[in-house]
Design an enzyme around this catalytic site. Structure first.
Site, PDB file in Angstrom:
ATOM      1  N   ARG A  45      58.695  28.847  43.800  1.00  0.00           N
ATOM      2  CA  ARG A  45      57.320  29.356  43.625  1.00  0.00           C
ATOM      3  C   ARG A  45      57.400  30.828  43.214  1.00  0.00           C
ATOM      4  O   ARG A  45      56.686  31.286  42.340  1.00  0.00           O
ATOM      5  CB  ARG A  45      56.486  29.197  44.901  1.00  0.00           C
ATOM      6  CG  ARG A  45      55.152  29.937  44.781  1.00  0.00           C
ATOM      7  CD  ARG A  45      54.071  29.550  45.785  1.00  0.00           C
ATOM      8  NE  ARG A  45      54.514  29.134  47.083  1.00  0.00           N
ATOM      9  CZ  ARG A  45      54.980  29.962  48.048  1.00  0.00           C
ATOM     10  NH1 ARG A  45      55.038  31.259  47.848  1.00  0.00           N
ATOM     11  NH2 ARG A  45      55.380  29.474  49.193  1.00  0.00           N
ATOM     12  N   TYR A  97      34.306  30.179  26.982  1.00  0.00           N
ATOM     13  CA  TYR A  97      34.832  28.831  27.252  1.00  0.00           C
ATOM     14  C   TYR A  97      34.165  28.282  28.523  1.00  0.00           C
ATOM     15  O   TYR A  97      34.107  28.972  29.546  1.00  0.00           O
ATOM     16  CB  TYR A  97      36.354  28.899  27.417  1.00  0.00           C
ATOM     17  CG  TYR A  97      36.969  27.597  27.859  1.00  0.00           C
ATOM     18  CD1 TYR A  97      37.042  26.504  26.992  1.00  0.00           C
ATOM     19  CD2 TYR A  97      37.467  27.436  29.137  1.00  0.00           C
ATOM     20  CE1 TYR A  97      37.590  25.302  27.399  1.00  0.00           C
ATOM     21  CE2 TYR A  97      38.025  26.241  29.556  1.00  0.00           C
ATOM     22  CZ  TYR A  97      38.081  25.173  28.680  1.00  0.00           C
ATOM     23  OH  TYR A  97      38.629  23.986  29.083  1.00  0.00           O
ATOM     24  N   ASP A 169      41.067  36.505  26.169  1.00  0.00           N
ATOM     25  CA  ASP A 169      41.539  35.126  26.098  1.00  0.00           C
ATOM     26  C   ASP A 169      41.919  34.877  24.636  1.00  0.00           C
ATOM     27  O   ASP A 169      41.058  34.788  23.772  1.00  0.00           O
ATOM     28  CB  ASP A 169      40.438  34.177  26.582  1.00  0.00           C
ATOM     29  CG  ASP A 169      40.898  32.721  26.627  1.00  0.00           C
ATOM     30  OD1 ASP A 169      41.780  32.354  25.824  1.00  0.00           O
ATOM     31  OD2 ASP A 169      40.361  31.940  27.439  1.00  0.00           O
ATOM     32  N   LYS A 194      47.176  24.635  24.398  1.00  0.00           N
ATOM     33  CA  LYS A 194      46.698  24.535  23.013  1.00  0.00           C
ATOM     34  C   LYS A 194      47.817  24.926  22.045  1.00  0.00           C
ATOM     35  O   LYS A 194      48.823  24.258  22.016  1.00  0.00           O
ATOM     36  CB  LYS A 194      45.442  25.384  22.854  1.00  0.00           C
ATOM     37  CG  LYS A 194      44.444  25.287  24.033  1.00  0.00           C
ATOM     38  CD  LYS A 194      43.749  23.941  24.109  1.00  0.00           C
ATOM     39  CE  LYS A 194      42.969  23.740  25.407  1.00  0.00           C
ATOM     40  NZ  LYS A 194      41.985  24.753  25.732  1.00  0.00           N
TER      41      LYS A 194
HETATM   42  C1  LIG Z   1      41.271  25.135  27.024  1.00  0.00           C
HETATM   43  C2  LIG Z   1      40.895  26.543  27.221  1.00  0.00           C
HETATM   44  C3  LIG Z   1      41.007  27.165  28.476  1.00  0.00           C
HETATM   45  C4  LIG Z   1      41.448  26.406  29.728  1.00  0.00           C
HETATM   46  O1  LIG Z   1      42.773  26.028  29.653  1.00  0.00           O
HETATM   47  P1  LIG Z   1      43.388  24.740  30.422  1.00  0.00           P
HETATM   48  O2  LIG Z   1      44.815  24.783  30.023  1.00  0.00           O
HETATM   49  O3  LIG Z   1      42.632  23.547  29.943  1.00  0.00           O
HETATM   50  O4  LIG Z   1      43.172  24.994  31.883  1.00  0.00           O
HETATM   51  C5  LIG Z   1      40.682  28.497  28.571  1.00  0.00           C
HETATM   52  N1  LIG Z   1      40.239  29.197  27.500  1.00  0.00           N
HETATM   53  C6  LIG Z   1      40.101  28.630  26.286  1.00  0.00           C
HETATM   54  C7  LIG Z   1      39.613  29.441  25.146  1.00  0.00           C
HETATM   55  C8  LIG Z   1      40.417  27.279  26.099  1.00  0.00           C
HETATM   56  O5  LIG Z   1      40.257  26.712  24.890  1.00  0.00           O
END
Ligand SMILES: *Cc1c(COP(=O)(O)O)cnc(C)c1O
Length: 398
Positions: A45, A97, A169, A194
């Site tokens: 961890r 988001y 982000d 992503k």
């Molecule tokens: C998908 C997404 C998230 C969340 O990510 P997860 O891996 O699904 O928890 C946060 N910000 C943006 C812009 C996203 O497209």
């Protein structure tokens, strides 16, 4: 060293065995030579060699001081908010988001953290909305699903004047196309699910910080709260990063072709793509992004829900699914899928029309993807004609 070479050679060769692929250290604990004497790892961890390879790699990718890997993008975001205390405020981009909004609104509100929202595409709005209580300015650029662009550099300066951190982000752009820390961001977060991992096969999140002080705090929270990424998923994410540069180039070039095709199409109403000169903040995107990424959204003339549903059901190569950023192209309908929890009036306010369709462009050949969209448009048109024909026919019977 140029960018792609740097990425590939920031992935370490295993010193013990020479393994060119980072070994997966699937272990919870590490044997100690004497109490407290170890080789830098004591419990997974706290620290794990495979996760550490990924964390060092993403710090380098984002030109940051240190990186941290989490079990999802939201776990990464959760960790960043925990840098704050009750009474602190966040000023966030209004086109946020949905999962981040839910975390702010349903979880952290209970703990006394207030989030205010403003349209950050014009930095003047940030000047107006920021207060002495603001401890973080929270941006996404480009945003989901309308691909709005905010000026990282200008907003960073405003945040710092108020002693607030700028968090970006960077999921939609990826570090290949945009490095927010170079423009003054303090913290970058990613849903590595992503583009970073890039193959639609893992859920992962990242935090990258620009200073030793922030690194110490994030490390503490990561270990104290425990939302870490496991060794195998860390390895998958590293493997995705090996090709990120190729993927982002290819995806961006294809997406621009598709956006140009859609922009001139008779059935398309509004199109959102920061690479088009018609995009309201195209000039800011040019300043801070190398290319414009793989997400395009557009609405249909007359904005009919049924036609949008017909369209997303008619594509063959674009697979109907939520999420984005993989090698296979995906298509989604905002109002019935990704943004269905937002009431219709608010959806309209934030530019999510009833017929808004989002494409996540993959690495297929552009010509095939255009052909796929074209045949879907033809089907929608034919359905429309059939509907008006049967309506006329049934009226004639009356
Ligand atoms: C998908 C997404 C998230 C969340 O990510 P997860 O891996 O699904 O928890 C946060 N910000 C943006 C812009 C996203 O497209």
């Amino acid at each position: 060293m140029l960018a792609t070479t740097k990425i590939i050679h920031s992935i370490p060769v295993d010193e013990q065995t020479g393994a060119i692929s980072v070994p997966i250290y699937q272990t919870s604990t590490f044997v100690q030579e004497a109490p407290g004497v170890n080789k830098g790892f004591d419990y997974s961890r706290t620290n794990n060699p495979t996760r550490k390879a990924l964390e060092d790699l993403v710090a380098s990718l984002e030109n940051g001081y240190a990186g941290f890997a989490f079990g999802s993008g939201l776990a990464a975001i959760d960790c960043v908010i925990k840098l704050l205390s009750a009474g602190d405020e966040i000023l966030a981009v209004s086109n946020l988001y949905g999962g981040t909004f839910r975390l702010f609104d349903k979880i952290f509100k209970k703990f006394g953290i207030t989030v205010n929202y403003t349209d950050t595409t014009d930095w003047v709005n940030v000047v107006e909305a920021i207060t002495d209580k603001t401890k973080m300015v929270w941006l996404e650029t480009p945003t989901n699903p309308c691909l709005q662009i905010s000026d990282i550099e200008a907003i960073g300066k405003i945040a710092h004047q108020y002693g607030a951190y700028l968090v970006v982000d960077n999921t939609f752009a990826s570090p290949v196309l945009q490095k927010p820390i170079d423009f003054g961001a303090d913290i970058v977060v990613h849903s590595a699910t992503k583009y970073i991992a890039g193959h639609s096969d893992v859920i992962a999140g990242l935090v990258i910080v620009n200073s030793p002080e922030l690194a110490k705090e994030v490390k503490f929270i990561q270990n104290a709260c425990g939302g870490i990424l496991g060794p195998f998923d860390s390895w998958l994410t590293i493997r995705g990063i090996e090709t990120i540069s190729l993927r982002m180039d290819r995806i961006s070039d294809t997406a621009l072709k598709l956006a140009q095709y859609l922009e001139q199409h008779d059935l398309v109403d509004v199109i959102h793509y920061p690479g088009l000169s018609s995009h309201p903040n195209h000039h800011i995107a040019c300043k801070q992004q190398k290319k414009f990424g793989g997400i395009i959204s557009f609405s249909l003339k007359q904005d009919r829900l049924n036609e949008a549903l017909d369209f997303v059901g008619a594509t063959q190569l674009f697979k109907l699914a939520e999420s984005l950023g993989g090698v296979k192209s995906l298509i989604a309908h905002a109002a019935s899928m990704t943004h269905k929890t937002i009431p219709r009036a608010i959806r309209h306010q934030i530019g999510v029309q009833d017929s808004l369709i989002r494409l996540s462009v993959g690495i297929e050949d552009a010509e095939d993807l255009i052909e796929d969209l074209e045949q879907a448009f033809e089907k929608v048109q034919k359905n429309g004609r059939l509907k008006s024909f049967s309506l006329k026919a049934s009226l004639a019977k009356v």
